[in-house]
Each structure stands twice: as structure tokens, then as C-alpha cells.
Scaffold this active site. Structure first.
Site, PDB file in Angstrom:
ATOM      1  N   ASP A  23       0.830  -1.201   0.000  1.00 19.56           N
ATOM      2  CA  ASP A  23       0.000   0.000   0.000  1.00 19.56           C
ATOM      3  C   ASP A  23       0.869   1.257   0.000  1.00 19.56           C
ATOM      4  OD1 ASP A  23      -2.339   1.429  -0.004  1.00 19.56           O
ATOM      5  OD2 ASP A  23      -2.780   1.144   2.121  1.00 19.56           O
ATOM      6  N   GLU A  70     -12.405  -4.401  -4.199  1.00 15.53           N
ATOM      7  CA  GLU A  70     -12.906  -3.036  -3.975  1.00 15.53           C
ATOM      8  C   GLU A  70     -12.185  -2.006  -4.854  1.00 15.53           C
ATOM      9  OE1 GLU A  70     -12.218  -5.196  -1.260  1.00 15.53           O
ATOM     10  OE2 GLU A  70     -14.358  -5.607  -1.335  1.00 15.53           O
ATOM     11  N   ASN A  71     -11.055  -2.378  -5.426  1.00 13.80           N
ATOM     12  CA  ASN A  71     -10.262  -1.408  -6.191  1.00 13.80           C
ATOM     13  C   ASN A  71     -10.911  -0.984  -7.510  1.00 13.80           C
ATOM     14  OD1 ASN A  71      -7.087  -2.723  -4.976  1.00 13.80           O
ATOM     15  ND2 ASN A  71      -8.154  -0.870  -4.326  1.00 13.80           N
ATOM     16  N   SER A 199      -8.232  -4.766   5.053  1.00 15.33           N
ATOM     17  CA  SER A 199      -8.784  -4.517   3.716  1.00 15.33           C
ATOM     18  C   SER A 199      -9.106  -5.807   2.940  1.00 15.33           C
ATOM     19  CB  SER A 199      -7.835  -3.620   2.907  1.00 15.33           C
ATOM     20  OG  SER A 199      -7.681  -2.372   3.544  1.00 15.33           O
ATOM     21  N   GLU A 210       0.975 -13.471  12.247  1.00 14.13           N
ATOM     22  CA  GLU A 210       1.432 -12.265  12.930  1.00 14.13           C
ATOM     23  C   GLU A 210       1.240 -11.104  11.955  1.00 14.13           C
ATOM     24  OE1 GLU A 210       2.842 -11.919  16.059  1.00 14.13           O
ATOM     25  OE2 GLU A 210       2.337 -14.029  16.393  1.00 14.13           O
TER      26      GLU A 210
HETATM   27  C1  IPE Z   1      -5.483  -2.705  -0.212  1.00 13.12           C
HETATM   28  O1  IPE Z   1      -5.124  -1.381  -0.377  1.00 13.12           O
HETATM   29  C2  IPE Z   1      -5.482  -3.416  -1.533  1.00 13.12           C
HETATM   30  C3  IPE Z   1      -4.178  -3.610  -2.155  1.00 13.12           C
HETATM   31  C4  IPE Z   1      -3.020  -3.330  -1.638  1.00 13.12           C
HETATM   32  C5  IPE Z   1      -4.210  -4.216  -3.451  1.00 13.12           C
HETATM   33  P1  IPE Z   1      -6.216  -0.223  -0.547  1.00 13.12           P
HETATM   34  O2  IPE Z   1      -5.472   1.029  -0.639  1.00 13.12           O
HETATM   35  O3  IPE Z   1      -7.133  -0.577  -1.652  1.00 13.12           O
HETATM   36  O4  IPE Z   1      -7.020  -0.364   0.814  1.00 13.12           O
HETATM   37  P2  IPE Z   1      -7.884   0.727   1.597  1.00 13.12           P
HETATM   38  O5  IPE Z   1      -8.820   1.338   0.623  1.00 13.12           O
HETATM   39  O6  IPE Z   1      -6.915   1.708   2.144  1.00 13.12           O
HETATM   40  O7  IPE Z   1      -8.566  -0.054   2.672  1.00 13.12           O
HETATM   41  C1  IPE Z   2      -1.492   0.229  -3.270  1.00 13.78           C
HETATM   42  O1  IPE Z   2      -1.277   1.589  -3.326  1.00 13.78           O
HETATM   43  C2  IPE Z   2      -1.740  -0.389  -4.620  1.00 13.78           C
HETATM   44  C3  IPE Z   2      -3.131  -0.787  -4.857  1.00 13.78           C
HETATM   45  C4  IPE Z   2      -4.113  -0.738  -3.997  1.00 13.78           C
HETATM   46  C5  IPE Z   2      -3.442  -1.270  -6.172  1.00 13.78           C
HETATM   47  P1  IPE Z   2      -2.484   2.619  -3.367  1.00 13.78           P
HETATM   48  O2  IPE Z   2      -2.835   2.869  -4.775  1.00 13.78           O
HETATM   49  O3  IPE Z   2      -3.603   2.151  -2.518  1.00 13.78           O
HETATM   50  O4  IPE Z   2      -1.789   3.884  -2.738  1.00 13.78           O
HETATM   51  P2  IPE Z   2      -2.420   4.906  -1.702  1.00 13.78           P
HETATM   52  O5  IPE Z   2      -2.923   4.091  -0.544  1.00 13.78           O
HETATM   53  O6  IPE Z   2      -3.529   5.616  -2.408  1.00 13.78           O
HETATM   54  O7  IPE Z   2      -1.282   5.791  -1.321  1.00 13.78           O
HETATM   55 MG    MG Z   3      -4.065   2.401  -0.563  1.00  9.08          MG
END
Ligand code: IPE
Ligand code: IPE
Ligand code: MG
Length: 245
Positions: A23, A70-71, A199, A210
Site C-alpha cells: 500500500d 474493492e479497487n 482490507s 502475525e
Molecule cells: C489494499 O489497499 C489493496 C491492495 C493493496 C491491493 P487499498 O489502498 O485498496 O485499501 P484501503 O482502501 O486503504 O482499505
Molecule cells: C497500493 O497503493 C496499490 C493498490 C491498492 C493497487 P495505493 O494505490 O492504494 O496507494 P495509496 O494508498 O492511495 O497511497
Molecule cells: Mg491504498
């Protein structure tokens, strides 16, 4: 009571399984005034480095959360960008994965993925099926609840077809219906970027994992960052509900 489970530092006989919620790509890019996709591209480079470092780090199973169910809520541009980055990674890394003994698997709900991408996933899984040094599993359109719901549907169908009896449904049987059926449970789940939530990742499998939450943004995460986390993990006492003598 004796704990009938491998070593206190938690390295099971099958090899250490580390799962990562990668993330912070978007924030890493925004901090520099760049488009979010630049962060995702940098993140993919970090994946390549970490996979290569797994044997040295003592990681046999590496499971990475690349795209959640959810993405899809993100912009079409970002979703498409992530999908093509994933496809490009498979194509570009295939030879290296074979060279490094990496077996790649993809978990998640494939029904919503593009037919070409599904073909590519099938191809890389076949192409690397003979490798056993590092087991890389990428979670693509993955959600723990979605996975459990799909598994429940499959179990119900097998009960209806007379293949199994309802009385046979146990923890172990459910595990065998999940996308991760052939994998051991994760020993450690790492989440980067300072968020302290799960998530929807590996909800069933991480029952006794852990957790380590690090503020490091994924595009800044190096094998050295992982080594520091593994050192902290090794010092933890895993009890699995028992009592340590
Ligand atoms: C979790 O990250 C999903 C991935 C790393 C693929 P998100 O950025 O989508 O999660 P939320 O929205 O902060 O919970
Ligand atoms: C994680 O990084 C990658 C995916 C969820 C695909 P993010 O895209 O969620 O990055 P932030 O959380 O918005 O910084
Ligand atoms: Mg994120």
C-alpha cells in the site's frame, strides 16, 4: 501444555510464508506531484526486487495483494493502468522467474478479468509450474469475503451432487476449497504505508498470522526493509492458543 507446532520463531517445515498488502503507491507519487500510476510502476520494480531476494531472506512463499475486489471503485484510468502493469509484469518477468525458480500463481476472482489477461495468467501458471524455490502468489481481483463466498458455493454444489456430505465440512475441507488450497497459511502479514487495517486480505488464512504494520510506502520498500521486519517477527512468540512452557 506442549505446543504441537513448529518453532517458536514460527518458521514451519514447508518454509516461511509472508503475505504483503502493498500500500502507499498513490501517496508516494502524489508526494512528488506525479500521477498515481508512476507510484504503481515503481511498486512493480519493488516486487521484482523482493521476489529475487526471497531465497536470501528465507521466504519460500510470498503472497502479494495487487488488486482488491474493492479497487474497481478507482478511476478507469487507474484500474486499466494497474491491469496493464500486471500483464506487463507477467510478460517481462516470465524468463527471470524461470531462471530464479519462481512458481507464480494468481488468486482472486477471475470472472471479472479481461479474457486476454486470464489467458496470460493461465500461461504463466503453466510456464512456471515446474519451479519450487519461491512460490509467488499474486492476489488479483481478490477479496477474502469473495473467496469464502465462492468456496461456499462450490461446497454447496458438491454436497448437492453427492460428492461430499454436509457432515464432512470442516476447517480443513473449507481450506481446500479456497484459492489458496495448495498453500500453507501465511505466518506473517505485512502492510505498508501506515494503514492498520486488513482490507479484505486472506481473512480465513491469516487466522493465526502475525501482523506487522510499517509506515514505509510500498515504492520505498526494499529487501532490507523486509529483513528488519523479519528480525522483529523472529523475536515474537507465537502461541497458537496454547501456553508456552
Ligand atoms: C489494499 O489497499 C489493496 C491492495 C493493496 C491491493 P487499498 O489502498 O485498496 O485499501 P484501503 O482502501 O486503504 O482499505
Ligand atoms: C497500493 O497503493 C496499490 C493498490 C491498492 C493497487 P495505493 O494505490 O492504494 O496507494 P495509496 O494508498 O492511495 O497511497
Ligand atoms: Mg491504498
Amino acid at each position: 501444555m506442549r505446543i504441537d507446532h513448529p518453532g517458536l520463531c514460527g518458521v514451519p517445515a514447508s518454509g516461511l510464508h509472508v503475505a504483503v498488502i502493498m500500500d502507499g503507491n498513490g501517496r508516494w507519487a502524489s508526494n512528488r506531484g506525479w500521477p498515481r500510476l508512476v507510484g504503481h510502476r515503481k511498486g512493480a520494480e519493488r516486487v521484482r526486487e523482493l521476489v529475487a531476494a526471497c531465497p536470501d531472506l528465507g521466504i519460500r512463499y510470498l503472497t502479494l495483494y495487487a488488486f482488491s475486489t474493492e479497487n474497481w471503485k478507482r478511476s478507469t484510468e487507474e484500474v486499466m493502468g494497474l491491469m496493464s502493469l500486471f500483464a506487463r509484469y507477467i510478460k517481462r518477468e516470465a524468463a527471470r522467474m524461470n531462471h530464479e525458480g519462481v512458481r507464480m500463481r494468481v488468486i482472486g476472482d477471475r470472472t471479472r478479468l479481461d479474457a486476454k489477461l486470464i489467458g496470460l495468467i493461465d500461461w504463466i501458471e503453466r510456464e512456471t509450474a515446474g519451479n519450487d524455490r519461491v512460490h509467488l502468489t499474486v492476489a488479483m481481483n481478490y477479496g477474502g469475503r469473495n473467496e469464502i463466498a465462492r468456496a461456499t458455493g462450490a461446497i454447496a454444489r458438491d454436497v448437492a451432487a453427492g460428492k461430499i456430505r454436509a457432515e464432512e465440512i470442516s476447517d480443513a475441507l473449507v481450506s481446500r476449497y479456497l484459492d489458496t488450497a495448495v498453500l500453507p497459511d501465511p505466518d506473517l502479514v505485512v502492510r505498508t504505508s501506515g494503514e492498520t487495517r486488513v482490507s479484505n486480505f486472506l481473512l480465513w488464512q491469516a487466522a493465526y498470522a502475525e501482523y506487522v504494520f510499517t509506515p514505509v510506502l510500498w515504492p520505498d520498500f526494499t529487501p532490507q526493509t523486509m529483513q528488519t521486519i523479519l528480525d522483529a517477527f523472529a523475536a515474537r512468540e507465537r502461541r497458537f492458543g496454547g501456553v508456552v512452557a
